[in-house]
Write a protein that holds these residues in place. Structure first.
Motif, PDB file in Angstrom:
ATOM      1  N   LEU A 282      42.661 -25.555  -4.528  1.00  8.66           N
ATOM      2  CA  LEU A 282      43.178 -24.005  -4.620  1.00  8.66           C
ATOM      3  C   LEU A 282      42.015 -23.399  -4.338  1.00  8.66           C
ATOM      4  CD1 LEU A 282      44.968 -23.894  -8.129  1.00  8.66           C
ATOM      5  CD2 LEU A 282      45.829 -24.402  -5.886  1.00  8.66           C
ATOM      6  N   PRO A 283      41.561 -23.057  -2.842  1.00  9.29           N
ATOM      7  CA  PRO A 283      40.200 -22.330  -2.528  1.00  9.29           C
ATOM      8  C   PRO A 283      40.259 -20.743  -2.945  1.00  9.29           C
ATOM      9  CG  PRO A 283      41.686 -23.371  -0.660  1.00  9.29           C
ATOM     10  CD  PRO A 283      42.684 -23.402  -1.527  1.00  9.29           C
ATOM     11  N   GLY A 284      41.394 -20.145  -2.837  1.00 10.65           N
ATOM     12  CA  GLY A 284      41.399 -18.794  -3.573  1.00 10.65           C
ATOM     13  C   GLY A 284      40.765 -17.745  -2.470  1.00 10.65           C
ATOM     14  N   ASP A 285      40.000 -16.914  -2.929  1.00  8.89           N
ATOM     15  CA  ASP A 285      39.476 -15.848  -2.364  1.00  8.89           C
ATOM     16  C   ASP A 285      38.016 -15.722  -2.111  1.00  8.89           C
ATOM     17  OD1 ASP A 285      42.232 -14.802  -2.647  1.00  8.89           O
ATOM     18  OD2 ASP A 285      41.454 -14.144  -4.745  1.00  8.89           O
ATOM     19  N   GLY A 286      37.469 -14.855  -1.122  1.00  8.97           N
ATOM     20  CA  GLY A 286      36.035 -14.652  -1.046  1.00  8.97           C
ATOM     21  C   GLY A 286      35.575 -15.956  -0.365  1.00  8.97           C
ATOM     22  N   ILE A 287      34.307 -16.516  -1.190  1.00 11.53           N
ATOM     23  CA  ILE A 287      33.512 -17.713  -0.779  1.00 11.53           C
ATOM     24  C   ILE A 287      34.563 -18.981  -1.035  1.00 11.53           C
ATOM     25  CG2 ILE A 287      31.352 -16.698  -0.847  1.00 11.53           C
ATOM     26  CD1 ILE A 287      30.844 -18.021  -3.389  1.00 11.53           C
ATOM     27  N   GLY A 288      35.629 -18.760  -1.860  1.00 16.01           N
ATOM     28  CA  GLY A 288      36.154 -19.998  -2.457  1.00 16.01           C
ATOM     29  C   GLY A 288      36.577 -20.989  -1.187  1.00 16.01           C
TER      30      GLY A 288
ATOM     31  N   GLY B  99      38.336 -22.819  -6.157  1.00 16.70           N
ATOM     32  CA  GLY B  99      37.320 -22.186  -5.521  1.00 16.70           C
ATOM     33  C   GLY B  99      37.007 -20.908  -6.290  1.00 16.70           C
ATOM     34  N   ALA B 100      37.439 -19.767  -6.142  1.00 16.63           N
ATOM     35  CA  ALA B 100      37.353 -18.744  -6.999  1.00 16.63           C
ATOM     36  C   ALA B 100      38.482 -17.731  -6.530  1.00 16.63           C
ATOM     37  CB  ALA B 100      36.041 -17.871  -6.612  1.00 16.63           C
ATOM     38  N   VAL B 101      38.856 -16.746  -7.315  1.00 17.56           N
ATOM     39  CA  VAL B 101      39.747 -15.602  -7.158  1.00 17.56           C
ATOM     40  C   VAL B 101      39.027 -14.364  -7.332  1.00 17.56           C
ATOM     41  CG1 VAL B 101      41.660 -17.314  -7.660  1.00 17.56           C
ATOM     42  CG2 VAL B 101      40.818 -15.652  -9.440  1.00 17.56           C
ATOM     43  N   GLY B 102      39.551 -13.264  -6.774  1.00 15.72           N
ATOM     44  CA  GLY B 102      39.469 -11.723  -6.883  1.00 15.72           C
ATOM     45  C   GLY B 102      38.621 -11.336  -5.668  1.00 15.72           C
ATOM     46  N   GLY B 103      38.471 -10.059  -5.793  1.00 11.69           N
ATOM     47  CA  GLY B 103      38.159  -9.087  -4.809  1.00 11.69           C
ATOM     48  C   GLY B 103      38.625  -7.727  -4.836  1.00 11.69           C
ATOM     49  N   LYS B 104      37.659  -6.704  -4.206  1.00 10.43           N
ATOM     50  CA  LYS B 104      37.911  -5.210  -4.434  1.00 10.43           C
ATOM     51  C   LYS B 104      39.436  -4.870  -3.939  1.00 10.43           C
ATOM     52  CE  LYS B 104      33.894  -2.295  -4.309  1.00 10.43           C
ATOM     53  NZ  LYS B 104      32.855  -3.241  -4.406  1.00 10.43           N
ATOM     54  N   LYS B 105      39.960  -5.608  -2.806  1.00 13.81           N
ATOM     55  CA  LYS B 105      41.039  -5.351  -2.217  1.00 13.81           C
ATOM     56  C   LYS B 105      42.192  -5.342  -3.333  1.00 13.81           C
ATOM     57  CE  LYS B 105      44.177  -7.248   1.342  1.00 13.81           C
ATOM     58  NZ  LYS B 105      44.408  -8.514   2.176  1.00 13.81           N
ATOM     59  N   TRP B 106      42.099  -6.046  -4.383  1.00 10.70           N
ATOM     60  CA  TRP B 106      43.331  -6.120  -5.459  1.00 10.70           C
ATOM     61  C   TRP B 106      42.916  -5.424  -6.514  1.00 10.70           C
ATOM     62  CZ3 TRP B 106      41.095 -10.550  -3.141  1.00 10.70           C
ATOM     63  CH2 TRP B 106      41.727 -11.069  -1.715  1.00 10.70           C
TER      64      TRP B 106
ATOM     65  N   ALA C  82      32.230 -13.972  -5.166  1.00 10.29           N
ATOM     66  CA  ALA C  82      30.984 -13.367  -4.389  1.00 10.29           C
ATOM     67  C   ALA C  82      31.501 -12.508  -2.963  1.00 10.29           C
ATOM     68  CB  ALA C  82      30.042 -14.535  -3.905  1.00 10.29           C
ATOM     69  N   PRO C  83      32.372 -11.842  -2.962  1.00  8.13           N
ATOM     70  CA  PRO C  83      33.062 -10.902  -1.772  1.00  8.13           C
ATOM     71  C   PRO C  83      31.876 -10.354  -0.988  1.00  8.13           C
ATOM     72  CG  PRO C  83      33.761  -9.785  -3.651  1.00  8.13           C
ATOM     73  CD  PRO C  83      32.799 -10.970  -4.386  1.00  8.13           C
ATOM     74  N   ASP C  84      30.647 -10.054  -1.758  1.00 12.15           N
ATOM     75  CA  ASP C  84      29.566  -9.518  -0.664  1.00 12.15           C
ATOM     76  C   ASP C  84      29.020 -10.444   0.379  1.00 12.15           C
ATOM     77  OD1 ASP C  84      28.693 -10.804  -3.132  1.00 12.15           O
ATOM     78  OD2 ASP C  84      26.666  -9.945  -3.266  1.00 12.15           O
ATOM     79  N   ILE C  85      28.958 -11.727   0.015  1.00 11.21           N
ATOM     80  CA  ILE C  85      28.373 -12.594   1.089  1.00 11.21           C
ATOM     81  C   ILE C  85      29.735 -13.358   1.643  1.00 11.21           C
ATOM     82  CG2 ILE C  85      26.182 -13.040  -0.069  1.00 11.21           C
ATOM     83  CD1 ILE C  85      27.088 -15.611  -1.193  1.00 11.21           C
ATOM     84  N   ALA C  86      30.766 -13.316   1.305  1.00 10.36           N
ATOM     85  CA  ALA C  86      31.874 -13.850   1.833  1.00 10.36           C
ATOM     86  C   ALA C  86      31.990 -14.084   3.362  1.00 10.36           C
ATOM     87  CB  ALA C  86      33.369 -13.670   1.333  1.00 10.36           C
ATOM     88  N   GLY C  87      32.325 -15.229   4.025  1.00  9.01           N
ATOM     89  CA  GLY C  87      32.405 -15.400   5.414  1.00  9.01           C
ATOM     90  C   GLY C  87      31.211 -15.302   6.385  1.00  9.01           C
ATOM     91  N   LYS C  88      29.940 -15.233   5.689  1.00 11.04           N
ATOM     92  CA  LYS C  88      28.642 -15.425   5.957  1.00 11.04           C
ATOM     93  C   LYS C  88      27.928 -16.803   6.189  1.00 11.04           C
ATOM     94  CE  LYS C  88      27.480 -10.551   4.634  1.00 11.04           C
ATOM     95  NZ  LYS C  88      26.478  -9.767   3.957  1.00 11.04           N
ATOM     96  N   GLY C  89      28.711 -17.833   5.816  1.00 12.24           N
ATOM     97  CA  GLY C  89      28.168 -18.964   5.641  1.00 12.24           C
ATOM     98  C   GLY C  89      27.054 -19.263   5.039  1.00 12.24           C
TER      99      GLY C  89
END
Ligand code: NAD
Length: 368
Positions: free
Chosen positions: A8-14, A72-79, A281-288
Motif C-alpha cells: 500500500l504505497p499511499g501518498d507523498g513519498i510513500g 508507505g504513508a498516507v496524507g497531504g494538504k490536498k485532503w 513528507a509532502p515537502d520532499i515528495a517527488g524529489k528522489g
C-alpha cells in the motif's frame, strides 16, 4: 518459501520508498530462494482520488488474504479540508481495525553513526534500546459516543476498553520482554482513570504468569519525563492507545532520525502491517531524496514477525547498519563527512551490502 505481500504505497513519498522496499525484498528472495508475490492496492489520499474512498473494499479484501502488508504513508494538504469520512488517515485506522491489528510495536534504537543528531546528549542516548508496545484498536480513539452536543458547546469522547483487549496486549508485552532483557514498564494514569486501574490489575495478574519479568508501573506523566531524562532505563514499555500514541512519537525523536524508524502492527496469529514511523513528507515528495531506511527496516520486521524469516531480517538490518557506517546518508540525516545520497543511491548501497555477506556472522539483531 512462497508468500503473498500486499503493498500500500499511499501518498507523498510513500510510492518512492515502497520501490526501495520492493528491491530489497526481491534481493532477499533471490539470495534465499523465496518467492514473494506483490499485490499493489490503494489507500489514503491516493484511494480518495481514484475511488472516492480512503479504504476501498478491494484493498480490505486483498489485505485480509495476504500473508503480510507493507504500507508507505498516507496524507497531504490536498485532503486536509475533506469531511472526516474522506480523510486519508481514515484508511490507516480502518485497515488496522479491519485486520484486527491490536498491537503496535515500535523499536527505538539508535545507530552509532547517527547518535550526534539526537536532541539528547550522546552519552544519555547511547546504548538505549526500547520497544514500545501500544494498544491499537480500543480506548479513546474508538469509543462512542464521540461528538459535539448543545450547539457545539459541549463535547464528549469515550474511553472504552474490554478486559480481553487489555489482556491480549499485556500478554504480548510480557512475551516480548521474555525475548529481551525481561524488564517491563507498564504505563497508565491509575491515580485518575478507572480504565487505568483495571489495566494495572491485569498487569499484576499477568506478572504471576511470567515471574522472570521484572515489572514496574509508571504514571504516564512520569514516563514522559523519564524517556527524556533516562532513556536507558527502559526495555519494553506497554501502554494503552492514547498514551502509546504520544509516548512513541516522543521516543521516536530521541534517536535524531525519524526517517530511520520502522514499526509493526500485528495480531496473535502473526499477520501484520508494517510501515515506517514517519508520515508522507509532502515537502520532499517527488524529489528522489526521501530516506527509505525506515521503510526498509519495516520489511525486516515483516520478515521476522509475519514470515518467521529471522536470518533474512537480521541480514537487512546488518546491511542498513553497514551502509550508514560507510558514510551513506540522505539529506535528513546529518552525517559529518558522509556521502550524500538520494533514495535510489542509498537503496543501491543497501543492496550492495546485502549481497556481500562477508561479515554476515557479525549479524546485528537490532529489532527483535
Ligand atoms: P512527516 O513525518 O511526513 O514529516 C515531518 C518532517 O520529516 C518533514 O520535514 C519531512 O520532510 C521529514 N521526513 C519524514 N520522513 C522522511 C523521510 N523518510 N526522509 C526524509 N525526510 C523525511 O510529518 P508531517 O509533515 O507532520 O505530516 C505530513 C503528512 O503525513 C500529513 O498529512 C500527516 O497527516 C501524514 N502522516 C501520516 C502518517 C502515516 O501514514 N502513518 C504518520 C504521520 C503523519
Amino acid at each position: 518459501m512462497k508468500k503473498n505481500i500486499v503493498l500500500l504505497p499511499g501518498d507523498g513519498i510513500g510510492p518512492e520508498i515502497m520501490e526501495s522496499a520492493k528491491v530489497v525484498l526481491n534481493t532477499v528472495a533471490s539470495e534465499y530462494n523465496h518467492e514473494f508475490n506483490f499485490h499493489e492496492h490503494a489507500i489514503g489520499g491516493d484511494a480518495i482520488d481514484r475511488f472516492n474512498n480512503p479504504l476501498p473494499e478491494e484493498t480490505i479484501h486483498a489485505c485480509k488474504a495476504a500473508d503480510a502488508v507493507l504500507l508507505g504513508a498516507v496524507g497531504g494538504k490536498k485532503w486536509d479540508n475533506n469531511p472526516s469520512h474522506l480523510r486519508p488517515e481514515k484508511g490507516l485506522l480502518g485497515i488496522r481495525k479491519a485486520l484486527g491489528l491490536f498491537a503496535n510495536l515500535r523499536p527505538i534504537k539508535g545507530f552509532n553513526s547517527l547518535l550526534h543528531a539526537s536532541p539528547l546528549k550522546e552519552e544519555k542516548i547511547a546504548g538505549s534500546d526500547i520497544l514500545i508496545i501500544r494498544e491499537l484498536t480500543g480506548g479513546l480513539y474508538f469509543g462512542t459516543p464521540s461528538e459535539r452536543r448543545e450547539n457545539g458547546n459541549v463535547v464528549v469522547d469515550t474511553l472504552y476498553y474490554e478486559r480481553h483487549e487489555m489482556e491480549r496486549i499485556i500478554d504480548k508485552a510480557f512475551q516480548s520482554a521474555m525475548q529481551r532483557k525481561k524488564q517491563l514498564t507498564s504505563v497508565d494514569k491509575a491515580n485518575v482513570l478507572e480504565s487505568s486501574r483495571m489495566w494495572r490489575e491485569i498487569v499484576d495478574e499477568k506478572a504471576n504468569v511470567y515471574p522472570e519479568v521484572e515489572v514496574e508501573h509508571l504514571l504516564v506523566d512520569a514516563a514522559a519525563m523519564k524517556l527524556i531524562t533516562q532513556p536507558n532505563h527502559f526495555d519494553v514499555i506497554v501502554t494503552e492507545n492514547l498514551f502509546g500514541d504520544i509516548l512513541s512519537d516522543e521516543a521516536s525523536v530521541l534517536t535524531g532520525s525519524l526517517g530511520m524508524l520502522p514499526s509493526a502492527s500485528i495480531r496473535t496469529d502473526g499477520v501484520g502491517l508494517y510501515e515506517p514511523v514517519h508520515g508522507s513528507a509532502p515537502d520532499i515528495a517527488g524529489k528522489g531524496i526521501a530516506n527509505p531506511l525506515g521503510m526498509i527496516l519495516s520489511t525486516a520486521m515483516m520478515l521476522r514477525h509475519s514470515l518467521g524469516l529471522e536470518e533474512e531480517a537480521a541480514e537487512i538490518e546488518r546491511a542498513v547498519n553497514e551502509t550508514l557506517e560507510q558514510g551513506y546518508h540522505t539529506a535528513d540525516l546529518q552525517l559529518k563527512n558522509g556521502k550524500l545520497a538520494g533514495t535510489k543511491e542509498i537503496t543501491d548501497a543497501v543492496i550492495e551490502n546485502l549481497t556481500t555477506k562477508s561479515i554476515s556472522n557479525s549479524i546485528c539483531n537490532m529489532y527483535v
